[in-house]
Motif scaffolding. Sequence first.
Motif, PDB file in Angstrom:
ATOM      1  N   ALA A  41       0.837  -1.206   0.000  1.00 43.02           N
ATOM      2  CA  ALA A  41       0.000   0.000   0.000  1.00 43.02           C
ATOM      3  C   ALA A  41       0.870   1.253   0.000  1.00 43.02           C
ATOM      4  O   ALA A  41       0.575   2.222  -0.709  1.00 43.02           O
ATOM      5  N   ALA A  42       1.953   1.258   0.765  1.00 43.29           N
ATOM      6  CA  ALA A  42       2.841   2.416   0.816  1.00 43.29           C
ATOM      7  C   ALA A  42       3.499   2.671  -0.540  1.00 43.29           C
ATOM      8  O   ALA A  42       3.613   3.824  -0.976  1.00 43.29           O
ATOM      9  N   VAL A  43       3.898   1.619  -1.222  1.00 51.14           N
ATOM     10  CA  VAL A  43       4.524   1.786  -2.544  1.00 51.14           C
ATOM     11  C   VAL A  43       3.514   2.320  -3.554  1.00 51.14           C
ATOM     12  O   VAL A  43       3.807   3.257  -4.308  1.00 51.14           O
ATOM     13  N   VAL A  44       2.321   1.743  -3.567  1.00 50.34           N
ATOM     14  CA  VAL A  44       1.291   2.189  -4.511  1.00 50.34           C
ATOM     15  C   VAL A  44       0.921   3.649  -4.256  1.00 50.34           C
ATOM     16  O   VAL A  44       0.859   4.461  -5.184  1.00 50.34           O
ATOM     17  N   VAL A  45       0.673   3.992  -3.009  1.00 50.68           N
ATOM     18  CA  VAL A  45       0.318   5.373  -2.670  1.00 50.68           C
ATOM     19  C   VAL A  45       1.481   6.311  -2.984  1.00 50.68           C
ATOM     20  O   VAL A  45       1.267   7.426  -3.484  1.00 50.68           O
ATOM     21  N   GLY A  46       2.688   5.894  -2.742  1.00 48.03           N
ATOM     22  CA  GLY A  46       3.858   6.719  -3.052  1.00 48.03           C
ATOM     23  C   GLY A  46       3.990   6.999  -4.534  1.00 48.03           C
ATOM     24  O   GLY A  46       4.255   8.140  -4.944  1.00 48.03           O
ATOM     25  N   VAL A  47       3.799   5.992  -5.356  1.00 47.57           N
ATOM     26  CA  VAL A  47       3.871   6.176  -6.818  1.00 47.57           C
ATOM     27  C   VAL A  47       2.756   7.105  -7.293  1.00 47.57           C
ATOM     28  O   VAL A  47       2.994   8.010  -8.114  1.00 47.57           O
ATOM     29  N   LEU A  48       1.552   6.904  -6.776  1.00 45.73           N
ATOM     30  CA  LEU A  48       0.437   7.778  -7.162  1.00 45.73           C
ATOM     31  C   LEU A  48       0.681   9.216  -6.700  1.00 45.73           C
ATOM     32  O   LEU A  48       0.415  10.165  -7.456  1.00 45.73           O
ATOM     33  N   ALA A  49       1.173   9.400  -5.500  1.00 50.20           N
ATOM     34  CA  ALA A  49       1.445  10.750  -4.999  1.00 50.20           C
ATOM     35  C   ALA A  49       2.532  11.432  -5.820  1.00 50.20           C
ATOM     36  O   ALA A  49       2.445  12.630  -6.108  1.00 50.20           O
TER      37      ALA A  49
END
Length: 83
Positions: A41-49
């Motif tokens: 979740a942290a990686v996905v949210v980081g890429v989206l951000a």
Amino acid sequence: MTSANITALVEVRPARARASARSVEIAGTRWPVYKLHALLAAVVVGVLALAITGSVQAVAWASAVALITVWWTERFWQSRRHR
């Protein structure tokens, strides 16, 4: 002279308490599944951000919030499910 009681210094947990938690073996170490979900979740949210804002500071904050939220939420639900 008194001797130390070694058994009082060691905490013993029943084997069934550990076996009930869902886990995955990575490089010979068992990881609870909620930790892997939190990292994903942290990686996905980081890429989206990063794609949306372009700010590294926003990526750090957003991924940290996602990681902590998923980690503690799943840990809480997993502990309640195995009582």
